[in-house]
Design an enzyme around this catalytic site. Structure first.
Site, PDB file in Angstrom:
ATOM      1  N   SER A  13       0.844  -1.194   0.000  1.00 28.34           N
ATOM      2  CA  SER A  13       0.000   0.000   0.000  1.00 28.34           C
ATOM      3  C   SER A  13       0.874   1.237   0.000  1.00 28.34           C
ATOM      4  O   SER A  13       1.702   1.423   0.900  1.00 28.34           O
ATOM      5  CB  SER A  13      -0.887   0.011   1.242  1.00 28.34           C
ATOM      6  OG  SER A  13      -1.453   1.293   1.403  1.00 28.34           O
ATOM      7  N   HIS A  36      -1.347  -1.239  -4.207  1.00 30.43           N
ATOM      8  CA  HIS A  36      -2.610  -0.951  -3.522  1.00 30.43           C
ATOM      9  C   HIS A  36      -2.686   0.555  -3.267  1.00 30.43           C
ATOM     10  O   HIS A  36      -1.793   1.133  -2.641  1.00 30.43           O
ATOM     11  CB  HIS A  36      -2.661  -1.732  -2.211  1.00 30.43           C
ATOM     12  CG  HIS A  36      -3.927  -1.596  -1.441  1.00 30.43           C
ATOM     13  ND1 HIS A  36      -5.035  -2.390  -1.674  1.00 30.43           N
ATOM     14  CD2 HIS A  36      -4.277  -0.774  -0.425  1.00 30.43           C
ATOM     15  CE1 HIS A  36      -6.000  -2.069  -0.827  1.00 30.43           C
ATOM     16  NE2 HIS A  36      -5.573  -1.080  -0.058  1.00 30.43           N
ATOM     17  N   ASP A  38      -4.925   3.604  -1.709  1.00 29.03           N
ATOM     18  CA  ASP A  38      -6.012   3.902  -0.776  1.00 29.03           C
ATOM     19  C   ASP A  38      -6.577   5.291  -1.054  1.00 29.03           C
ATOM     20  O   ASP A  38      -5.905   6.298  -0.823  1.00 29.03           O
ATOM     21  CB  ASP A  38      -5.497   3.832   0.662  1.00 29.03           C
ATOM     22  CG  ASP A  38      -5.159   2.416   1.075  1.00 29.03           C
ATOM     23  OD1 ASP A  38      -6.056   1.562   1.000  1.00 29.03           O
ATOM     24  OD2 ASP A  38      -4.001   2.157   1.450  1.00 29.03           O
ATOM     25  N   MET A  40      -9.230   7.987   0.026  1.00 25.10           N
ATOM     26  CA  MET A  40     -10.054   8.323   1.202  1.00 25.10           C
ATOM     27  C   MET A  40     -10.598   9.739   1.045  1.00 25.10           C
ATOM     28  O   MET A  40      -9.886  10.628   0.567  1.00 25.10           O
ATOM     29  CB  MET A  40      -9.219   8.248   2.478  1.00 25.10           C
ATOM     30  CG  MET A  40      -8.520   6.916   2.694  1.00 25.10           C
ATOM     31  SD  MET A  40      -7.704   6.889   4.310  1.00 25.10           S
ATOM     32  CE  MET A  40      -6.737   5.384   4.169  1.00 25.10           C
ATOM     33  N   MET A  71     -12.220   4.193  -0.220  1.00 29.85           N
ATOM     34  CA  MET A  71     -12.866   4.403   1.088  1.00 29.85           C
ATOM     35  C   MET A  71     -13.563   5.746   1.010  1.00 29.85           C
ATOM     36  O   MET A  71     -13.143   6.745   1.601  1.00 29.85           O
ATOM     37  CB  MET A  71     -11.807   4.353   2.202  1.00 29.85           C
ATOM     38  CG  MET A  71     -11.328   2.929   2.473  1.00 29.85           C
ATOM     39  SD  MET A  71      -9.753   2.875   3.342  1.00 29.85           S
ATOM     40  CE  MET A  71      -8.667   3.027   1.929  1.00 29.85           C
ATOM     41  N   MET A 140     -11.470  -6.249   5.607  1.00 29.07           N
ATOM     42  CA  MET A 140     -10.590  -5.339   6.348  1.00 29.07           C
ATOM     43  C   MET A 140     -10.216  -5.968   7.687  1.00 29.07           C
ATOM     44  O   MET A 140     -11.093  -6.431   8.430  1.00 29.07           O
ATOM     45  CB  MET A 140     -11.279  -4.000   6.592  1.00 29.07           C
ATOM     46  CG  MET A 140     -11.513  -3.162   5.345  1.00 29.07           C
ATOM     47  SD  MET A 140     -10.012  -2.760   4.444  1.00 29.07           S
ATOM     48  CE  MET A 140      -9.083  -1.818   5.670  1.00 29.07           C
ATOM     49  N   GLY A 145      -8.963   3.591   7.314  1.00 25.55           N
ATOM     50  CA  GLY A 145      -8.683   5.010   7.507  1.00 25.55           C
ATOM     51  C   GLY A 145      -7.214   5.342   7.698  1.00 25.55           C
ATOM     52  O   GLY A 145      -6.764   6.398   7.277  1.00 25.55           O
ATOM     53  N   GLY A 179      -4.712  -4.483   6.405  1.00 27.32           N
ATOM     54  CA  GLY A 179      -4.616  -3.851   7.711  1.00 27.32           C
ATOM     55  C   GLY A 179      -3.822  -4.688   8.692  1.00 27.32           C
ATOM     56  O   GLY A 179      -4.202  -5.815   8.998  1.00 27.32           O
TER      57      GLY A 179
END
Ligand code: DX5
Ligand code: ZN
Length: 222
Positions: A13, A36, A38, A40, A71, A140, A145, A179
């Site tokens: 990530s 990956h 993310d 948000m 997300m 997850m 977050g 995670g």
């Protein structure tokens, strides 16, 4: 032990990478199975990262497959836009999708893999009948977050249930976890049936991220 029949994949990530030097940071994970990313929006999760323009630049900067983890609220509106950029896989959250079946079909129609994520406390049972619409299920293993959180062992039974449901459908759907994945936790998740592993801090906190990827892969081979 219910290991997956699929070859395990490591998806670093870039949330844990240096955002001022993303092209260089991509070159440090050249052996990854995918990157990956993310996304948000500070609404679905209490954090804000990056969006379409940055993903478009990442697309131009790497040949590695892009695994986009959205997300965000309004997933139905935004997820297809990431597929249109040429991302190989787009993951929306079940909790954020108004029409997850329609959305999964829209992603596949745009030549992206369709993936759906569940937060740790979201049950899998009400989604079992739509698994065939998906190429990947993301469970997850922290509250989404932030990077650097501790792996939640309470998700392990859900990983086992997902593995069984996926195997009942022929085993083609990837079971991804995200995670707290590191050298200490990855085998527990693999034994429960995960086959695709997102790792942020465990890869980018290492002096040599490619070596960290090899280390995680090595653990899965034994
Ligand atoms: C968290 C993100 C993860 C994050 C994982 O909400 O979805 O992808 O980067 O970071 P680590 O591996 O440090 O837990
Ligand atoms: Zn993620």
């Amino acid at each position: 032990m219910t290991p997956s029949p699929r070859t395990p994949c490591i998806h670093p990530s870039i949330l844990s990478a240096d955002f001022a030097n993303l092209e260089r940071e991509l070159s440090r994970i050249s052996t990854a199975d995918a990157v990956h990313v993310d996304v948000m929006d500070n609404h679905f999760v209490p954090n804000l990262t990056l969006g379409l323009p940055v993903v478009e630049s990442l697309r131009a900067a790497t040949d590695l497959p892009l695994d986009i983890h959205l997300m965000i609220e309004d997933a139905d509106v935004w997820a297809p836009r990431y597929a249109e950029l040429g991302c190989e896989s787009v993951t929306f959250h079940a909790e954020a999708a108004q029409a997850p079946i329609r959305l999964a079909r829209e992603l596949r129609a745009r030549h992206s893999s369709a993936a759906m994520a569940l937060k740790p406390a979201t049950g899998i049972e009400s989604y079992l009948d739509m698994l065939g619409e998906l190429d990947m299920l993301l469970l997850m293993t922290v509250e989404p977050g932030f990077g650097g959180q501790s792996f939640l062992d309470l998700v392990l039974p859900k990983i086992r249930r997902a593995r069984k449901a996926v195997d009942d459908l022929g085993g083609e759907i990837a079971v991804q976890i995200d995670g707290g994945v590191n050298a200490e936790t990855i085998l527990r998740a693999a034994d429960a049936g995960a086959d695709t592993f997102v790792a942020g801090s465990a890869v980018y906190a290492a002096e040599d991220p490619d070596a960290a990827i090899a280390g995680l892969r090595g653990l899965l081979e034994h």
